[in-house]
Design a protein around this motif. Sequence first.
Motif, PDB file in Angstrom:
ATOM      1  N   ALA A   4       0.822  -1.215   0.000  1.00 48.99           N
ATOM      2  CA  ALA A   4       0.000   0.000   0.000  1.00 48.99           C
ATOM      3  C   ALA A   4       0.853   1.261   0.000  1.00 48.99           C
ATOM      4  CB  ALA A   4      -0.916  -0.014   1.219  1.00 48.99           C
ATOM      5  N   HIS A   5       1.965   1.231   0.724  1.00 46.41           N
ATOM      6  CA  HIS A   5       2.810   2.425   0.826  1.00 46.41           C
ATOM      7  C   HIS A   5       4.282   2.028   0.706  1.00 46.41           C
ATOM      8  CE1 HIS A   5      -0.722   4.696   2.008  1.00 46.41           C
ATOM      9  NE2 HIS A   5      -0.974   3.789   2.928  1.00 46.41           N
ATOM     10  N   PRO A   6       4.706   1.612  -0.482  1.00 49.87           N
ATOM     11  CA  PRO A   6       6.108   1.208  -0.643  1.00 49.87           C
ATOM     12  C   PRO A   6       7.035   2.405  -0.494  1.00 49.87           C
ATOM     13  CG  PRO A   6       5.034   1.385  -2.776  1.00 49.87           C
ATOM     14  CD  PRO A   6       3.957   1.553  -1.751  1.00 49.87           C
ATOM     15  N   GLY A   7       8.138   2.177   0.213  1.00 53.48           N
ATOM     16  CA  GLY A   7       9.094   3.262   0.381  1.00 53.48           C
ATOM     17  C   GLY A   7      10.084   3.368  -0.749  1.00 53.48           C
ATOM     18  N   SER A   8      10.231   2.288  -1.509  1.00 58.13           N
ATOM     19  CA  SER A   8      11.216   2.269  -2.583  1.00 58.13           C
ATOM     20  C   SER A   8      10.854   1.186  -3.589  1.00 58.13           C
ATOM     21  CB  SER A   8      12.610   2.001  -2.023  1.00 58.13           C
ATOM     22  OG  SER A   8      12.676   0.669  -1.519  1.00 58.13           O
ATOM     23  N   VAL A   9      11.551   1.198  -4.718  1.00 57.14           N
ATOM     24  CA  VAL A   9      11.372   0.147  -5.710  1.00 57.14           C
ATOM     25  C   VAL A   9      11.819  -1.196  -5.134  1.00 57.14           C
ATOM     26  CG1 VAL A   9      12.114  -0.697  -7.969  1.00 57.14           C
ATOM     27  CG2 VAL A   9      11.545   1.712  -7.687  1.00 57.14           C
ATOM     28  N   ASP A  10      12.794  -1.176  -4.252  1.00 58.17           N
ATOM     29  CA  ASP A  10      13.232  -2.423  -3.619  1.00 58.17           C
ATOM     30  C   ASP A  10      12.081  -3.074  -2.851  1.00 58.17           C
ATOM     31  OD1 ASP A  10      15.797  -2.238  -4.600  1.00 58.17           O
ATOM     32  OD2 ASP A  10      16.605  -1.299  -2.790  1.00 58.17           O
ATOM     33  N   ASP A  11      11.237  -2.256  -2.223  1.00 54.16           N
ATOM     34  CA  ASP A  11      10.069  -2.792  -1.523  1.00 54.16           C
ATOM     35  C   ASP A  11       9.118  -3.475  -2.504  1.00 54.16           C
ATOM     36  OD1 ASP A  11      11.056  -1.753   0.831  1.00 54.16           O
ATOM     37  OD2 ASP A  11       9.782   0.029   0.789  1.00 54.16           O
ATOM     38  N   LEU A  12       8.920  -2.839  -3.640  1.00 50.77           N
ATOM     39  CA  LEU A  12       8.053  -3.425  -4.669  1.00 50.77           C
ATOM     40  C   LEU A  12       8.643  -4.729  -5.196  1.00 50.77           C
ATOM     41  CD1 LEU A  12       7.094  -0.289  -6.796  1.00 50.77           C
ATOM     42  CD2 LEU A  12       5.665  -1.474  -5.128  1.00 50.77           C
ATOM     43  N   ARG A  13       9.936  -4.704  -5.436  1.00 50.41           N
ATOM     44  CA  ARG A  13      10.597  -5.888  -5.998  1.00 50.41           C
ATOM     45  C   ARG A  13      10.460  -7.075  -5.049  1.00 50.41           C
ATOM     46  NH1 ARG A  13      15.046  -3.708  -6.620  1.00 50.41           N
ATOM     47  NH2 ARG A  13      14.732  -3.034  -8.784  1.00 50.41           N
ATOM     48  N   ALA A  14      10.643  -6.824  -3.769  1.00 52.82           N
ATOM     49  CA  ALA A  14      10.529  -7.901  -2.780  1.00 52.82           C
ATOM     50  C   ALA A  14       9.113  -8.463  -2.748  1.00 52.82           C
ATOM     51  CB  ALA A  14      10.934  -7.388  -1.402  1.00 52.82           C
ATOM     52  N   ALA A  15       8.124  -7.583  -2.810  1.00 57.28           N
ATOM     53  CA  ALA A  15       6.730  -8.029  -2.776  1.00 57.28           C
ATOM     54  C   ALA A  15       6.356  -8.777  -4.051  1.00 57.28           C
ATOM     55  CB  ALA A  15       5.807  -6.833  -2.573  1.00 57.28           C
ATOM     56  N   ALA A  16       6.894  -8.336  -5.179  1.00 52.96           N
ATOM     57  CA  ALA A  16       6.551  -8.949  -6.463  1.00 52.96           C
ATOM     58  C   ALA A  16       7.039 -10.390  -6.559  1.00 52.96           C
ATOM     59  CB  ALA A  16       7.135  -8.129  -7.611  1.00 52.96           C
ATOM     60  N   GLY A  17       8.041 -10.733  -5.744  1.00 50.23           N
ATOM     61  CA  GLY A  17       8.527 -12.108  -5.754  1.00 50.23           C
ATOM     62  C   GLY A  17       7.463 -13.108  -5.355  1.00 50.23           C
ATOM     63  N   GLY A  18       6.464 -12.663  -4.615  1.00 51.29           N
ATOM     64  CA  GLY A  18       5.386 -13.559  -4.199  1.00 51.29           C
ATOM     65  C   GLY A  18       4.086 -13.333  -4.935  1.00 51.29           C
ATOM     66  N   CYS A  19       4.131 -12.609  -6.050  1.00 56.29           N
ATOM     67  CA  CYS A  19       2.888 -12.290  -6.763  1.00 56.29           C
ATOM     68  C   CYS A  19       2.260 -13.533  -7.381  1.00 56.29           C
ATOM     69  CB  CYS A  19       3.154 -11.245  -7.850  1.00 56.29           C
ATOM     70  SG  CYS A  19       1.645 -10.681  -8.686  1.00 56.29           S
ATOM     71  N   ARG A  20       0.957 -13.658  -7.177  1.00 57.45           N
ATOM     72  CA  ARG A  20       0.169 -14.733  -7.769  1.00 57.45           C
ATOM     73  C   ARG A  20      -1.058 -14.141  -8.466  1.00 57.45           C
ATOM     74  NH1 ARG A  20       4.401 -16.326  -6.558  1.00 57.45           N
ATOM     75  NH2 ARG A  20       4.995 -18.144  -5.305  1.00 57.45           N
ATOM     76  N   GLY A  21      -0.878 -12.946  -9.006  1.00 60.51           N
ATOM     77  CA  GLY A  21      -1.987 -12.228  -9.612  1.00 60.51           C
ATOM     78  C   GLY A  21      -2.475 -12.796 -10.933  1.00 60.51           C
ATOM     79  N   CYS A  22      -1.668 -13.651 -11.551  1.00 60.45           N
ATOM     80  CA  CYS A  22      -2.112 -14.369 -12.745  1.00 60.45           C
ATOM     81  C   CYS A  22      -1.403 -15.713 -12.779  1.00 60.45           C
ATOM     82  CB  CYS A  22      -1.857 -13.556 -14.019  1.00 60.45           C
ATOM     83  SG  CYS A  22      -0.154 -13.620 -14.627  1.00 60.45           S
ATOM     84  N   HIS A  23      -1.779 -16.544 -13.723  1.00 62.69           N
ATOM     85  CA  HIS A  23      -1.261 -17.915 -13.751  1.00 62.69           C
ATOM     86  C   HIS A  23       0.170 -18.032 -14.255  1.00 62.69           C
ATOM     87  CE1 HIS A  23      -2.387 -17.098 -17.869  1.00 62.69           C
ATOM     88  NE2 HIS A  23      -1.656 -18.118 -18.236  1.00 62.69           N
ATOM     89  N   LEU A  24       0.742 -16.951 -14.800  1.00 67.25           N
ATOM     90  CA  LEU A  24       2.046 -17.057 -15.452  1.00 67.25           C
ATOM     91  C   LEU A  24       3.166 -17.429 -14.482  1.00 67.25           C
ATOM     92  CD1 LEU A  24       1.983 -14.066 -17.986  1.00 67.25           C
ATOM     93  CD2 LEU A  24       1.483 -16.488 -18.400  1.00 67.25           C
ATOM     94  N   TYR A  25       3.012 -17.160 -13.215  1.00 67.20           N
ATOM     95  CA  TYR A  25       4.060 -17.491 -12.246  1.00 67.20           C
ATOM     96  C   TYR A  25       4.304 -18.990 -12.163  1.00 67.20           C
ATOM     97  CZ  TYR A  25       0.789 -19.304  -8.750  1.00 67.20           C
ATOM     98  OH  TYR A  25      -0.145 -20.066  -8.083  1.00 67.20           O
ATOM     99  N   ARG A  26       3.296 -19.784 -12.517  1.00 63.55           N
ATOM    100  CA  ARG A  26       3.405 -21.237 -12.338  1.00 63.55           C
ATOM    101  C   ARG A  26       4.497 -21.851 -13.204  1.00 63.55           C
ATOM    102  NH1 ARG A  26      -3.052 -21.847 -13.093  1.00 63.55           N
ATOM    103  NH2 ARG A  26      -3.699 -20.887 -11.119  1.00 63.55           N
ATOM    104  N   ASP A  27       4.706 -21.311 -14.392  1.00 65.18           N
ATOM    105  CA  ASP A  27       5.679 -21.895 -15.309  1.00 65.18           C
ATOM    106  C   ASP A  27       6.966 -21.082 -15.402  1.00 65.18           C
ATOM    107  OD1 ASP A  27       3.948 -24.006 -16.034  1.00 65.18           O
ATOM    108  OD2 ASP A  27       2.905 -22.692 -17.438  1.00 65.18           O
ATOM    109  N   ALA A  28       7.038 -19.984 -14.665  1.00 65.25           N
ATOM    110  CA  ALA A  28       8.229 -19.139 -14.704  1.00 65.25           C
ATOM    111  C   ALA A  28       9.194 -19.524 -13.589  1.00 65.25           C
ATOM    112  CB  ALA A  28       7.828 -17.674 -14.567  1.00 65.25           C
ATOM    113  N   THR A  29      10.465 -19.238 -13.795  1.00 65.84           N
ATOM    114  CA  THR A  29      11.459 -19.504 -12.765  1.00 65.84           C
ATOM    115  C   THR A  29      11.301 -18.552 -11.596  1.00 65.84           C
ATOM    116  OG1 THR A  29      13.012 -20.219 -14.474  1.00 65.84           O
ATOM    117  CG2 THR A  29      13.942 -19.688 -12.321  1.00 65.84           C
TER     118      THR A  29
END
Length: 221
Positions: A15-40
């Motif tokens: 909700a309130h990222p302090g930096s792009v690093d915060d976003l990057r860390a959160a994006a590692g756990g994204c399951r917003g679409c099915h594409l994560y299943r086949d990606a490294t």
Amino acid sequence: MATRTEPGAEEFVPAHPGSVDDLRAAAGGCRGCHLYRDATQTVFGAGPGRAAVVLVGEQPGDVEDRRGAPFVGPAGKVLDRAMAEAGLARTDAYLTNAVKHFKHRDTGKRRIHQTPTRTEVVACLPWLVAELELLRPRFVVALGGTAVKALLGPAATISGVRGQLLPWPDAAHHPELFAGAHGRFAATIHPSAVLRAEDREALYQGLVADLALVAHALGDV
């Protein structure tokens, strides 16, 4: 056949990222679409937190998926060379993609790139919104048709905007991408198109010319 729906990345974006690093860390756990299943892994944007220019591609490729960084494969090498010739330092630019996971078809010998659908692009768009809200660049450069449509809407085309330095669209398809920004927008081909072209040199020189427009504009201020 029913149209696939995706939950979208919004619930995974801080909700309130302090930096792009915060976003990057959160994006590692994204399951917003099915594409994560086949990606490294998730391949997030990279570059300085106060980059004057943000370049937006389509999605990571095979090499990017394995290494976890954007534009480090063959297309990235083309982009590096074109940026250098155009006068844009890659170390001063932030590179990202409209879609953060590698969409592909696995043949057993190779992983073949597949173009993301509009549904997949929209599902991933909250990450790009969050990146631009933090970075507030002076220029956003769309690399290729998928990036153009992600930023300007499904009716937009490269041919309709290429070769121009445009103001931030007041009536963008996703106005939140441009809310409060005072920069400009440009578009060019994706560097991977150079690798696929019969006349690579002509396409490459066009890419350099488009990037040079941005470099010159940045130098004017």
